[in-house]
Motif scaffolding. Structure first.
Motif, PDB file in Angstrom:
ATOM      1  N   SER A  38       4.115  -8.172  10.414  1.00  0.00           N
ATOM      2  CA  SER A  38       2.644  -8.172  10.488  1.00  0.00           C
ATOM      3  C   SER A  38       2.019  -6.946   9.860  1.00  0.00           C
ATOM      4  N   ILE A  39       2.806  -6.107   9.213  1.00  0.00           N
ATOM      5  CA  ILE A  39       2.304  -4.796   8.819  1.00  0.00           C
ATOM      6  C   ILE A  39       1.132  -4.901   7.833  1.00  0.00           C
ATOM      7  N   ARG A  40       1.208  -5.903   6.936  1.00  0.00           N
ATOM      8  CA  ARG A  40       0.098  -6.141   6.008  1.00  0.00           C
ATOM      9  C   ARG A  40      -0.208  -7.635   5.941  1.00  0.00           C
ATOM     10  N   GLU A  41      -1.435  -7.962   5.567  1.00  0.00           N
ATOM     11  CA  GLU A  41      -1.865  -9.362   5.562  1.00  0.00           C
ATOM     12  C   GLU A  41      -0.995 -10.215   4.634  1.00  0.00           C
ATOM     13  N   THR A  83      -4.615   4.591  13.279  1.00  0.00           N
ATOM     14  CA  THR A  83      -5.685   3.595  13.440  1.00  0.00           C
ATOM     15  C   THR A  83      -5.471   2.316  12.625  1.00  0.00           C
ATOM     16  N   TYR A  84      -4.646   2.402  11.565  1.00  0.00           N
ATOM     17  CA  TYR A  84      -4.446   1.239  10.689  1.00  0.00           C
ATOM     18  C   TYR A  84      -3.301   0.346  11.148  1.00  0.00           C
ATOM     19  N   CYS A  85      -2.514   0.795  12.134  1.00  0.00           N
ATOM     20  CA  CYS A  85      -1.173   0.226  12.319  1.00  0.00           C
ATOM     21  C   CYS A  85      -1.072  -0.720  13.502  1.00  0.00           C
ATOM     22  N   VAL A  86      -0.394  -1.830  13.279  1.00  0.00           N
ATOM     23  CA  VAL A  86      -0.284  -2.881  14.272  1.00  0.00           C
ATOM     24  C   VAL A  86       0.970  -2.703  15.151  1.00  0.00           C
ATOM     25  N   VAL A 110       9.724  11.029   5.588  1.00  0.00           N
ATOM     26  CA  VAL A 110       8.645  11.578   6.433  1.00  0.00           C
ATOM     27  C   VAL A 110       7.290  11.209   5.824  1.00  0.00           C
ATOM     28  N   PRO A 111       6.771  10.022   6.137  1.00  0.00           N
ATOM     29  CA  PRO A 111       5.540   9.570   5.498  1.00  0.00           C
ATOM     30  C   PRO A 111       4.368  10.529   5.695  1.00  0.00           C
ATOM     31  N   ALA A 112       3.685  10.833   4.583  1.00  0.00           N
ATOM     32  CA  ALA A 112       2.472  11.659   4.652  1.00  0.00           C
ATOM     33  C   ALA A 112       1.250  10.759   4.835  1.00  0.00           C
ATOM     34  N   GLN A 113       1.267   9.591   4.245  1.00  0.00           N
ATOM     35  CA  GLN A 113       0.198   8.555   4.273  1.00  0.00           C
ATOM     36  C   GLN A 113      -1.014   8.917   3.424  1.00  0.00           C
ATOM     37  N   SER A 114      -1.427  10.192   3.393  1.00  0.00           N
ATOM     38  CA  SER A 114      -2.560  10.595   2.558  1.00  0.00           C
ATOM     39  C   SER A 114      -2.498  12.103   2.346  1.00  0.00           C
ATOM     40  N   SER A 119       8.469   9.548   1.076  1.00  0.00           N
ATOM     41  CA  SER A 119       7.219   9.396   1.828  1.00  0.00           C
ATOM     42  C   SER A 119       6.674   7.974   1.704  1.00  0.00           C
ATOM     43  N   ASP A 120       5.701   7.671   2.565  1.00  0.00           N
ATOM     44  CA  ASP A 120       4.871   6.467   2.410  1.00  0.00           C
ATOM     45  C   ASP A 120       3.441   6.939   2.190  1.00  0.00           C
ATOM     46  N   PHE A 121       2.683   6.184   1.408  1.00  0.00           N
ATOM     47  CA  PHE A 121       1.247   6.447   1.230  1.00  0.00           C
ATOM     48  C   PHE A 121       0.478   5.147   1.389  1.00  0.00           C
ATOM     49  N   ILE A 122      -0.683   5.245   2.007  1.00  0.00           N
ATOM     50  CA  ILE A 122      -1.615   4.111   2.007  1.00  0.00           C
ATOM     51  C   ILE A 122      -2.759   4.501   1.077  1.00  0.00           C
ATOM     52  N   VAL A 123      -3.058   3.664   0.101  1.00  0.00           N
ATOM     53  CA  VAL A 123      -4.210   3.941  -0.765  1.00  0.00           C
ATOM     54  C   VAL A 123      -5.340   2.984  -0.400  1.00  0.00           C
ATOM     55  N   ILE A 130       4.330   2.932  -1.668  1.00  0.00           N
ATOM     56  CA  ILE A 130       2.869   3.010  -1.731  1.00  0.00           C
ATOM     57  C   ILE A 130       2.279   1.650  -1.365  1.00  0.00           C
ATOM     58  N   PHE A 131       1.324   1.665  -0.434  1.00  0.00           N
ATOM     59  CA  PHE A 131       0.748   0.419   0.068  1.00  0.00           C
ATOM     60  C   PHE A 131      -0.766   0.455  -0.054  1.00  0.00           C
ATOM     61  N   GLN A 132      -1.333  -0.712  -0.341  1.00  0.00           N
ATOM     62  CA  GLN A 132      -2.800  -0.828  -0.345  1.00  0.00           C
ATOM     63  C   GLN A 132      -3.229  -1.160   1.077  1.00  0.00           C
ATOM     64  N   TYR A 133      -4.254  -0.484   1.549  1.00  0.00           N
ATOM     65  CA  TYR A 133      -4.685  -0.686   2.921  1.00  0.00           C
ATOM     66  C   TYR A 133      -5.033  -2.157   3.178  1.00  0.00           C
ATOM     67  N   SER A 134      -4.548  -2.652   4.302  1.00  0.00           N
ATOM     68  CA  SER A 134      -4.795  -4.032   4.699  1.00  0.00           C
ATOM     69  C   SER A 134      -5.278  -4.019   6.152  1.00  0.00           C
ATOM     70  N   VAL A 135      -6.456  -4.597   6.391  1.00  0.00           N
ATOM     71  CA  VAL A 135      -7.030  -4.571   7.745  1.00  0.00           C
ATOM     72  C   VAL A 135      -6.163  -5.394   8.692  1.00  0.00           C
ATOM     73  N   ARG A 136      -5.828  -4.840   9.842  1.00  0.00           N
ATOM     74  CA  ARG A 136      -4.998  -5.545  10.822  1.00  0.00           C
ATOM     75  C   ARG A 136      -5.757  -5.741  12.121  1.00  0.00           C
ATOM     76  N   GLY A 137      -5.907  -6.992  12.547  1.00  0.00           N
ATOM     77  CA  GLY A 137      -6.634  -7.287  13.787  1.00  0.00           C
ATOM     78  C   GLY A 137      -6.016  -6.532  14.965  1.00  0.00           C
TER      79      GLY A 137
HETATM   80  N1  5AD Z   1      -2.080  -1.391   5.506  1.00  0.00           N
HETATM   81  C1  5AD Z   1      -1.276  -0.901   4.537  1.00  0.00           C
HETATM   82  N2  5AD Z   1      -0.138  -0.237   4.772  1.00  0.00           N
HETATM   83  C2  5AD Z   1       0.221  -0.061   6.063  1.00  0.00           C
HETATM   84  N3  5AD Z   1       1.285   0.565   6.607  1.00  0.00           N
HETATM   85  C3  5AD Z   1       1.180   0.472   7.949  1.00  0.00           C
HETATM   86  N4  5AD Z   1       0.071  -0.217   8.290  1.00  0.00           N
HETATM   87  C4  5AD Z   1      -0.551  -0.545   7.125  1.00  0.00           C
HETATM   88  C5  5AD Z   1      -1.752  -1.238   6.809  1.00  0.00           C
HETATM   89  N5  5AD Z   1      -2.552  -1.727   7.765  1.00  0.00           N
HETATM   90  C6  5AD Z   1       2.309   1.263   5.824  1.00  0.00           C
HETATM   91  C7  5AD Z   1       2.442   2.736   6.231  1.00  0.00           C
HETATM   92  C8  5AD Z   1       3.735   2.757   6.980  1.00  0.00           C
HETATM   93  C9  5AD Z   1       4.523   1.677   6.272  1.00  0.00           C
HETATM   94  C10 5AD Z   1       5.685   1.142   7.010  1.00  0.00           C
HETATM   95  O1  5AD Z   1       3.556   0.665   6.064  1.00  0.00           O
HETATM   96  O2  5AD Z   1       2.528   3.514   5.058  1.00  0.00           O
HETATM   97  O3  5AD Z   1       4.388   4.016   6.903  1.00  0.00           O
END
Ligand code: 5AD
Ligand code: SF4
Length: 469
Positions: A49-52, A174-177, A275-279, A315-319, A346-353
C-alpha cells in the motif's frame, strides 16, 4: 490429494518474507507451489500500500481474475498484506469474487480461513485492530509477528535470508501508511531471533538481512535487561556458518556511535547502511514529521564517515511532497551531491488515505513536476553512483554469488558458461562470466568495467596450494 498454490508478491522485503512464511505454513497443510495462476487451486496476492500505483496494479491484476473465478468457482482467491489491512471490505466491494482478506498481522489464520471457505462458510476476513481501536497492548497483540518456520525453497536464493527482528512502526511520518498497516513497533525476543538464525545457518544460509521498518531503533526489554541492535549483532556474529549480516531500514536519529562501532568491529557485519533522508529541505522534513533537520542528518552522516570510513550508505527520497518548492527540491539534489550515496531509491509522493498528510496537507505539486524532479534527482544519483564505481576498476572485491544474472536466466540450462550475479560485502551488484555451480560461493572478482548500478568483472584465478602428499 495435493492442492496447489500460486503466490504473487509485490512490495518490500517484509512482504517477501511474509510470503515465504505463508508458503512454509501451507506446505505443512499439504499444498504444493505452482508457477502460474492457471495451475493453482489457491491464488494468493501479497500486496503493498506504500504508493497508489502499487495498489492500482493489484486491483487491475484482481480484475483479470473475474472470468477465471466465474469459469472455475472452486479456485480460491486470497488478498494478503498491507492492502488487505488498509482497504478491508473495500476489496470485497471492488473484487467480489475474492474469498479471503488477510492482513499482515493475521497470516497465521490463513489455513483455518481456507478450511472455512471450503466448508461453505462464505468469504472470510482477518485483519488486525486499527491504531485507535483499543488499548495499545491489545492493538499490538493483534499485529503479532508470524515467523513460525522457514522454507528455503521460497527464498530468492537458498544462501540468503531475511530475518524479521521488529514489526510495525511508531514514527508516524505524515506521508506513510505503514504505522497503520503494520501496527505498533515491537521488537522480537532475542532468543527467538537467535534460534531462527541458527536454523538458517544449518540450512546453509550464508547471509542474513535483519528486517525492521526502523531496524536500528530495535529494542527488547525482558527481566534480564534490554537488548538493542548492537547487542543482537554481537550474538548473531557468534553463529557458525553465517558470513554476512546486514540490516535494513535504518532511521537517521537512532544511528548511534555504539551501533556503528559494532558494525566496524564485527567482520561479518556488512559496511552497508540504508538510512533514508527523504528530503534535503528542513521545511519539507518538518511537514513530513521525520524528526530531524538536515544538519542533524549530516551530523549522523559524518558520524558514519568517522567510524566506518569505507561504509556504503544508501537513501530513499520522496520528491513532490506537499508544498515542495523548486528551492526545496534543489536542497535534495545538494544532499545527494554532499553525501554521495551509493544509491538512492526515489519516489514521487503519493497521497495515502489515513495518513496525516492526506488529512492536513495539500498534494499541490503537479504530476509532471514530480516526474521531472524524479528524473533529475535520479540522474544526479546515477552520476554519483558511477563515479564510485569508476574508482573500483582494477580492484578485487569479494562476491557472494547469487545465481545466473537476469540476462542469462533464460539461457540454455545445460550451457556451461553463463553470466552470474552476486553482491559485494557493501551491497554492490557484480556480474561476471562463470558457471551455475558457483552459486552460493564467495569468490574474488576483479573489476574491469562499470555502469551506475553494476560492477562487471572476472573471477580471479584461485591459487591452488599443493600440500605434496
Ligand atoms: N509516497 C511516496 N513514497 C513513499 N514512501 C513511503 N510513503 C510514501 C508515499 N506516500 C517511500 C519512502 C520510504 C520508502 C519505502 O517508500 O521513501 O522510505
Ligand atoms: Fe513509514 Fe516513517 Fe515508519 Fe519509515 S519511519 S515506515 S517512512 S512512518
Amino acid at each position: 490429494m495435493t492442492k496447489t498454490v500460486y503466490i504473487k508478491t509485490v512490495g518490500c522485503q517484509m512482504n517477501v518474507l511474509d510470503s515465504e512464511m505463508v508458503i512454509a505454513d501451507l506446505k505443512r497443510h499439504g499444498y504444493q507451489v505452482v508457477d502460474t495462476p492457471r495451475e493453482a487451486d489457491l491464488l494468493l496476492y501479497n500486496t503493498c500500500s506504500i504508493r497508489e500505483q502499487a495498489e492500482e496494479k493489484t486491483y487491475s491484476a484482481l480484475g483479470k481474475l473475474r472470468d477465471t473465478k466465474a469459469n472455475n468457482p472452486d479456485k480460491k482467491i486470497g488478498v494478503l498484506g498491507c492492502m488487505a489491512q488498509k482497504d478491508q471490505e473495500v476489496i470485497f466491494r471492488r473484487a467480489p469474487f475474492v474469498d479471503m482478506i488477510v492482513g499482515p498481522g493475521q497470516l497465521h489464520s490463513l489455513p483455518e480461513m481456507i478450511s472455512k471457505v471450503d466448508a461453505g462458510e462464505g468469504r472470510q476476513m482477518a485483519v488486525s485492530m486499527g491504531r485507535k481501536d483499543g488499548k495499545q497492548s491489545l492493538v499490538a497483540r493483534s499485529h503479532e509477528t508470524f515467523d513460525p518456520l522457514r522454507d528455503p525453497a521460497m527464498r530468492p536464493t537458498p544462501f540468503q535470508a531475511y530475518l524479521r527482528i521488529q514489526i510495525g512502526c511508531d514514527k508516524f511520518c505524515t506521508y506513510c501508511v505503514v504505522p497503520n498497516t503494520r501496527g505498533p513497533e515491537q521488537g522480537r525476543a532475542p532468543s527467538e531471533i537467535i534460534s531462527e538464525a541458527r536454523i538458517l545457518a544449518k540450512q546453509g544460509c550464508l547471509e542474513i538481512t535483519l528486517l525492521g521498518q526502523t531496524v536500528n531503533s530495535y529494542r527488547h526489554r525482558s527481566d534480564e535487561g534490554e537488548t538493542d541492535l548492537a547487542a543482537l549483532l554481537e550474538q548473531l556474529h557468534e553463529i557458525d556458518g553465517i558470513r554476512r549480516l546486514k540490516f535494513v531500514t535504518s532511521y537517521p536519529k537512532d544511528m548511534s556511535r555504539r551501533l556503528l562501532e559494532t558494525v566496524r568491529d564485527l567482520p561479518k557485519c556488512s559496511p552497508y547502511l540504508h538510512v533514508p533522508a527523504q528530503s534535503g529541505s528542513d521545511e519539507v522534513l518538518k511537514r513530513m514529521k521525520r524528526g530531524y533537520t538536515v544538519a542533524e542528518y549530516m551530523e549522523m552522516f559524518e558520524r558514519i564517515e568517522d567510524v566506518i570510513p569505507n561504509a556504503a550508505v544508501s537513501s530513499d527520497f520522496i520528491v513532490g511532497f506537499c508544498g515542495e518548492t523548486d528551492e526545496d527540491f534543489q536542497k535534495s539534489v545538494a544532499l545527494v551531491e554532499r553525501c554521495r550515496f551509493k544509491n538512492s531509491f526515489i519516489f514521487q509522493y503519493s497521497v495515502r488515505g489515513g495518513t496525516k498528510a492526506a488529512e492536513r496537507l495539500e498534494d499541490d505539486v503537479p504530476r509532471e513536476v514530480k516526474a521531472a524532479r524524479n528524473h533529475e534527482l535520479l540522474e544526479v544519483q546515477n552520476r554519483v553512483s558511477k563515479e564510485h564505481h569508476l574508482k573500483m576498476i582494477g580492484s578485487t572485491v569479494e562476491v557472494l554469488v547469487e545465481g545466473p544474472s537476469k540476462k542469462s536466466k533464460n539461457a540454455d540450462p545445460d550451457a556451461p558458461a553463463v553470466q552470474m550475479t552476486g553482491r559485494t560485502h557493501c551491497d554492490r551488484i557484480v556480474v561476471f562470466d562463470g558457471n551455475r555451480r558457483q552459486a552460493g560461493q564467495v569468490l574474488d572478482v576483479h573489476i574491469d568495467e562499470v555502469t551506475s548500478n553494476t560492477l562487471i568483472g572476472r573471477v580471479r584465478q584461485v591459487e591452488v596450494v599443493s600440500i605434496g602428499l
